[in-house]
Scaffold this motif. Structure first.
Motif, mmCIF file in Angstrom:
data_model
loop_
_atom_site.group_PDB
_atom_site.id
_atom_site.type_symbol
_atom_site.label_atom_id
_atom_site.label_comp_id
_atom_site.label_asym_id
_atom_site.label_seq_id
_atom_site.Cartn_x
_atom_site.Cartn_y
_atom_site.Cartn_z
ATOM 1 N N GLN A 38 0.867 -1.174 0.000
ATOM 2 C CA GLN A 38 0.000 0.000 0.000
ATOM 3 C C GLN A 38 0.910 1.232 0.000
ATOM 4 N N SER A 52 -5.707 2.592 0.716
ATOM 5 C CA SER A 52 -5.339 2.790 2.122
ATOM 6 C C SER A 52 -4.905 4.225 2.401
ATOM 7 N N GLU A 114 -12.746 -3.590 4.692
ATOM 8 C CA GLU A 114 -11.355 -3.390 5.077
ATOM 9 C C GLU A 114 -10.428 -4.441 4.486
ATOM 10 N N ASN A 115 -10.988 -5.479 3.849
ATOM 11 C CA ASN A 115 -10.164 -6.620 3.453
ATOM 12 C C ASN A 115 -9.928 -6.767 1.958
ATOM 13 N N GLN A 145 -6.222 -6.519 -4.243
ATOM 14 C CA GLN A 145 -5.522 -6.897 -3.022
ATOM 15 C C GLN A 145 -6.539 -7.444 -2.027
ATOM 16 N N TYR A 146 -6.151 -8.489 -1.303
ATOM 17 C CA TYR A 146 -7.050 -9.110 -0.324
ATOM 18 C C TYR A 146 -6.287 -9.395 0.960
ATOM 19 N N GLN A 147 -6.859 -8.970 2.076
ATOM 20 C CA GLN A 147 -6.257 -9.205 3.385
ATOM 21 C C GLN A 147 -6.774 -10.531 3.931
ATOM 22 N N LYS A 150 -5.047 -10.492 9.590
ATOM 23 C CA LYS A 150 -4.405 -9.242 9.999
ATOM 24 C C LYS A 150 -2.938 -9.204 9.574
ATOM 25 N N ASN A 151 -2.592 -8.145 8.863
ATOM 26 C CA ASN A 151 -1.217 -7.861 8.426
ATOM 27 C C ASN A 151 -0.724 -8.728 7.284
ATOM 28 N N TRP A 153 -1.379 -9.725 3.340
ATOM 29 C CA TRP A 153 -2.084 -9.381 2.112
ATOM 30 C C TRP A 153 -1.606 -10.247 0.951
ATOM 31 N N TYR A 184 3.615 -9.229 4.294
ATOM 32 C CA TYR A 184 3.265 -9.510 5.690
ATOM 33 C C TYR A 184 4.023 -8.545 6.599
#
Length: 266
Positions: A38, A52, A114-115, A145-147, A150-151, A153, A184
């Motif tokens: 990002q 982001s 958010e993901n 992009q996909y999360q 947490k942290n 992608w 990560y």
């Protein structure tokens, strides 16, 4: 002398497909493995990464590729967050008056929660060769992009999948490029990113890099690519709303390419 420079530029251009695309020094310092990152410069790599950015941001960059003035690249990027979308624009000039490429891009990105985020970019390319005139064409890019958690992608990106070509020089087709990758953030200090890049009718490359923040205002970066084997490094300085980034890459045959960028977030 003009004939020499023309020959030199065509030779280096044929050896460095997509080399003139300026990804910004933060991404370059991490081996250009930015598909899952990002950053404002993901406008050039995978515009899904601009969702982001919370405030309007602007950046300019300059690269002296292989320390040859005639291969220098100048670039600018701006991102404007809107209510439901993020709008990005970029401009790039590569080469010299003998051989020059101009590239302008307009990106529209959207975050779904958010993901997940996705983006579409439309590019306008112009090629100018002294004594031969100008020609132009369009290309497009699409990415997401996909999360996963947490942290962590994952991302994918395609550039010029329809293989656009310059209208007056059919042999000079813009390369089609595909990328998949992941990033990560282990801690608030350490980020690791990797990607696989495939140029259609060209080479497959693996790239990986890391960023370590030794202080809130200072980050050190490094990375490597496999094909062609290259090493990368650089740093970033954050002062209030101003970013200063520097990167340098080392090609085993062609030498070093330093790059510097200045950015501001409103």
């Amino acid at each position: 002398m003009i004939k020499f420079y023309t020959t030199l530029i065509f030779t280096l251009f044929s050896c460095t497909v997509f080399a003139q695309n300026l990804n910004g020094p933060r991404i370059q310092a991490m081996a250009n493995a930015g598909v899952a990152m990002q950053d404002i410069w993901t406008l050039k790599n995978n515009a899904a990464g601009i969702t982001s950015i919370e405030n309007t941001a602007f950046a300019i960059a300059y690269e002296n590729r292989f320390s040859v003035k005639e291969l220098s690249t100048k670039s600018a990027a701006v991102v404007i967050p809107l209510k439901k979308y993020s709008l990005g624009a970029s401009f790039q000039s590569y080469g010299s008056p003998v051989y020059q490429e101009l590239k302008s891009g307009l990106s529209l990105a959207k975050a779904f929660g958010e993901n997940f985020s996705t983006a579409l970019t439309l590019n306008y390319h112009q090629l100018s060769i002294q004594n031969y005139g100008n020609t132009s064409t369009f290309s497009f890019q699409v990415g997401f992009q996909y999360q996963v958690f947490k942290n962590f992608w994952v991302a994918a990106h395609a550039a010029n999948p329809n293989k656009s070509q310059y209208t007056e020089t059919e042999s000079n087709t813009l390369p089609a490029l595909y990328q998949i990758g992941a990033s990560y953030t282990f801690t608030d200090k350490l980020l690791v990113t990797s990607e696989i890049e495939q140029v259609v009718d060209g080479k497959l490359d693996f790239k990986t890099g890391l960023e370590y923040k030794i202080a809130p205002f200072l980050a050190l970066r490094g990375g490597t690519s496999v094909n062609t084997f290259q090493q990368f490094g650089g740093f970033g300085i954050l002062y209030q709303k101003i970013n200063l980034d520097f990167a340098i890459s080392s090609h085993p045959i062609l030498g070093y390419s330093p790059q510097i960028a200045l950015g501001y977030a409103f």
